[in-house]
Scaffold this motif. Structure first.
Motif, mmCIF file in Angstrom:
data_model
loop_
_atom_site.group_PDB
_atom_site.id
_atom_site.type_symbol
_atom_site.label_atom_id
_atom_site.label_comp_id
_atom_site.label_asym_id
_atom_site.label_seq_id
_atom_site.Cartn_x
_atom_site.Cartn_y
_atom_site.Cartn_z
ATOM 1 N N GLY A 70 -4.582 -2.360 -2.919
ATOM 2 C CA GLY A 70 -4.064 -1.884 -2.237
ATOM 3 C C GLY A 70 -3.096 -1.348 -3.448
ATOM 4 N N TYR B 24 0.739 -0.889 0.295
ATOM 5 C CA TYR B 24 -0.443 0.149 0.051
ATOM 6 C C TYR B 24 0.659 0.880 0.227
ATOM 7 C CZ TYR B 24 -3.870 3.511 1.715
ATOM 8 O OH TYR B 24 -4.983 4.453 0.931
ATOM 9 N N LYS C 4 -3.116 2.998 -5.056
ATOM 10 C CA LYS C 4 -2.711 3.909 -4.689
ATOM 11 C C LYS C 4 -1.576 4.273 -6.116
ATOM 12 C CE LYS C 4 -0.866 5.426 -1.685
ATOM 13 N NZ LYS C 4 -1.280 6.670 -0.503
#
Length: 127
Positions: free
Chosen positions: A86, A56, A90
């Motif tokens: 994740g 992440y 991002k």
């Protein structure tokens, strides 16, 4: 330790340190602890593994080294999210590539990495 006893403060501090190392991208320190016996699949209160936190936060080196150590590429957190989803969220292209290369399932979780990519117009990350 009886079930109703609070956890040892030193153990809690160590756990927090491990999660911070994963978030901060300190691969050498984190893997030294893993090599010394810290559980690879330990989770924070939200069910995030070390791999999830590293993915992440875009730390490709940590992700690769955790994968090399045997981290579960598809372990979901308590919200049903995967490390791959994740990383897609991002926009961490290199991390996505590493996770896919390690066999991450783009259709796993809620939302899945594939659904997340479609939602944010990042379909190219999974090809």
């Amino acid at each position: 330790m009886e079930r109703n006893e609070p956890p040892d403060p030193e153990v809690v501090e160590l756990a927090h340190r491990m999660f911070d190392l994963a978030r901060d991208g300190d691969a050498d320190s984190l893997l030294a602890y893993v090599d010394a016996g810290v559980p690879l699949e330990m989770t924070d209160p939200d069910g995030n593994t070390l791999l999830m936190l590293a993915a992440y936060h875009g730390h490709a080196d940590v992700v690769q080294r955790l994968l090399d150590a045997g981290a579960d590429v598809d372990r979901l957190n308590d919200r049903g999210q995967s490390p791959l989803a994740g990383a897609v969220f991002k926009g961490e292209d290199l991390v996505v590539s590493l996770l896919i290369g390690a066999g991450a399932d783009p259709d796993l979780g809620t939302p899945s990495a594939r659904a997340t990519a479609a939602m944010f117009g990042r379909d190219n990350l999974l090809t």
